[in-house]
Design an enzyme around this catalytic site. Sequence first.
Site, mmCIF file in Angstrom:
data_model
loop_
_atom_site.group_PDB
_atom_site.id
_atom_site.type_symbol
_atom_site.label_atom_id
_atom_site.label_comp_id
_atom_site.label_asym_id
_atom_site.label_seq_id
_atom_site.Cartn_x
_atom_site.Cartn_y
_atom_site.Cartn_z
ATOM 1 C CE LYS A 9 -3.901 -2.324 2.273
ATOM 2 N NZ LYS A 9 -4.885 -2.256 3.393
ATOM 3 C CE1 TYR A 49 -9.362 -2.921 0.238
ATOM 4 C CE2 TYR A 49 -8.393 -0.992 -0.809
ATOM 5 C CZ TYR A 49 -8.255 -2.142 -0.058
ATOM 6 O OH TYR A 49 -7.021 -2.523 0.404
ATOM 7 C CG PHE A 57 -13.207 1.228 7.059
ATOM 8 C CD1 PHE A 57 -12.738 0.740 5.847
ATOM 9 C CD2 PHE A 57 -13.889 0.360 7.908
ATOM 10 C CE1 PHE A 57 -12.940 -0.586 5.479
ATOM 11 C CE2 PHE A 57 -14.098 -0.961 7.549
ATOM 12 C CZ PHE A 57 -13.625 -1.437 6.318
ATOM 13 N NE ARG A 85 -6.196 -12.285 4.692
ATOM 14 C CZ ARG A 85 -6.930 -11.153 4.761
ATOM 15 N NH1 ARG A 85 -7.097 -10.393 3.663
ATOM 16 N NH2 ARG A 85 -7.475 -10.778 5.879
ATOM 17 C CB THR A 91 -7.454 -6.121 9.499
ATOM 18 O OG1 THR A 91 -7.933 -7.241 8.761
ATOM 19 C CG2 THR A 91 -7.748 -4.835 8.743
ATOM 20 N NE ARG A 102 -2.543 -5.983 6.906
ATOM 21 C CZ ARG A 102 -3.698 -6.486 6.451
ATOM 22 N NH1 ARG A 102 -4.262 -7.504 7.073
ATOM 23 N NH2 ARG A 102 -4.276 -5.965 5.389
ATOM 24 C CG ASN A 112 -3.605 -2.626 6.881
ATOM 25 O OD1 ASN A 112 -3.429 -2.218 5.741
ATOM 26 N ND2 ASN A 112 -4.682 -3.292 7.235
ATOM 27 C CG HIS A 115 -5.204 -6.164 -0.578
ATOM 28 N ND1 HIS A 115 -6.443 -6.077 0.006
ATOM 29 C CD2 HIS A 115 -5.323 -7.041 -1.614
ATOM 30 C CE1 HIS A 115 -7.291 -6.869 -0.656
ATOM 31 N NE2 HIS A 115 -6.636 -7.459 -1.649
ATOM 32 C CD GLU A 126 -8.839 -8.902 -3.932
ATOM 33 O OE1 GLU A 126 -9.757 -8.546 -3.173
ATOM 34 O OE2 GLU A 126 -7.695 -9.217 -3.522
HETATM 35 N N1 UDP Z 1 -9.730 -0.798 7.259
HETATM 36 C C1 UDP Z 1 -9.859 0.360 8.006
HETATM 37 N N2 UDP Z 1 -10.590 0.310 9.174
HETATM 38 C C2 UDP Z 1 -11.185 -0.837 9.616
HETATM 39 C C3 UDP Z 1 -11.063 -2.002 8.846
HETATM 40 C C4 UDP Z 1 -10.332 -1.963 7.681
HETATM 41 O O1 UDP Z 1 -9.344 1.407 7.634
HETATM 42 O O2 UDP Z 1 -11.829 -0.812 10.682
HETATM 43 C C5 UDP Z 1 -8.949 -0.776 6.007
HETATM 44 C C6 UDP Z 1 -7.589 -1.472 6.132
HETATM 45 O O3 UDP Z 1 -6.651 -0.781 5.325
HETATM 46 C C7 UDP Z 1 -7.894 -2.854 5.592
HETATM 47 C C8 UDP Z 1 -8.868 -2.522 4.458
HETATM 48 O O4 UDP Z 1 -9.663 -1.454 4.987
HETATM 49 O O5 UDP Z 1 -6.732 -3.521 5.174
HETATM 50 C C9 UDP Z 1 -9.768 -3.651 4.021
HETATM 51 O O6 UDP Z 1 -10.441 -4.182 5.150
HETATM 52 P P1 UDP Z 1 -10.582 -5.737 5.375
HETATM 53 O O7 UDP Z 1 -11.536 -5.943 6.488
HETATM 54 O O8 UDP Z 1 -10.885 -6.403 4.061
HETATM 55 O O9 UDP Z 1 -9.125 -6.168 5.910
HETATM 56 P P2 UDP Z 1 -7.945 -7.007 5.208
HETATM 57 O O10 UDP Z 1 -8.580 -8.042 4.323
HETATM 58 O O11 UDP Z 1 -7.106 -6.009 4.440
HETATM 59 O O12 UDP Z 1 -7.182 -7.605 6.349
HETATM 60 MG MG MG Z 2 -10.026 -7.823 2.846
#
Ligand code: UDP
Ligand code: MG
Length: 140
Positions: A9, A49, A57, A85, A91, A102, A112, A115, A126
């Site tokens: 990112k 997204y 958010f 992952r 996250t 992370r 974070n 992705h 994706e």
């Molecule tokens: N995000 C955020 N606030 C939250 C949850 C997610 O800003 O409370 C952002 C964060 O950058 C995250 C992305 O949105 O990586 C996508 O969220 P997701 O729940 O899909 O998490 P990921 O799959 O990236 O772990």
């Molecule tokens: Mg996600």
Amino acid sequence: MANTLGIIKPDGVRRKLVGRVISKIEQSGLVIRGLKILQLTPERAEKFYAVHEDKPFFHSLVEFMTSGPIVALVIGGHGSIEKWRELMGATDPARAKYNTIRREYATSIEKNVVHGSDSAANAKIEVSFFFREDEILPRE
Ligand code: UDP
Ligand code: MG
């Protein structure tokens, strides 16, 4: 032996973490099959997204994801979706395990660093969001 999508990112690129993230991928036994650096437009980030468009958010996330260049990666190898992952960590960096990207580098739940696709179906969608077939190395 499915591929998955990884993104470094804007915070990761800005903080010069590209080499360290790629190093972790290579050392884990996963394989890089595609790689590019680019900057998302707001329209593209919103589309990427879209599943989160109703979340509080969302707007901030789109702003963050368009704030600078990103590195898109096609990551392959056995169990690539789950392994990537796992390497990324949760996250929220406060909940991420030690030695995950992370946990080590993220500065907030939003910023974070990385992705990763969360399922085989999403990995396919994706990867093709960023890469044409002929930009991905064939599986061995
Ligand atoms: N995000 C955020 N606030 C939250 C949850 C997610 O800003 O409370 C952002 C964060 O950058 C995250 C992305 O949105 O990586 C996508 O969220 P997701 O729940 O899909 O998490 P990921 O799959 O990236 O772990
Ligand atoms: Mg996600």
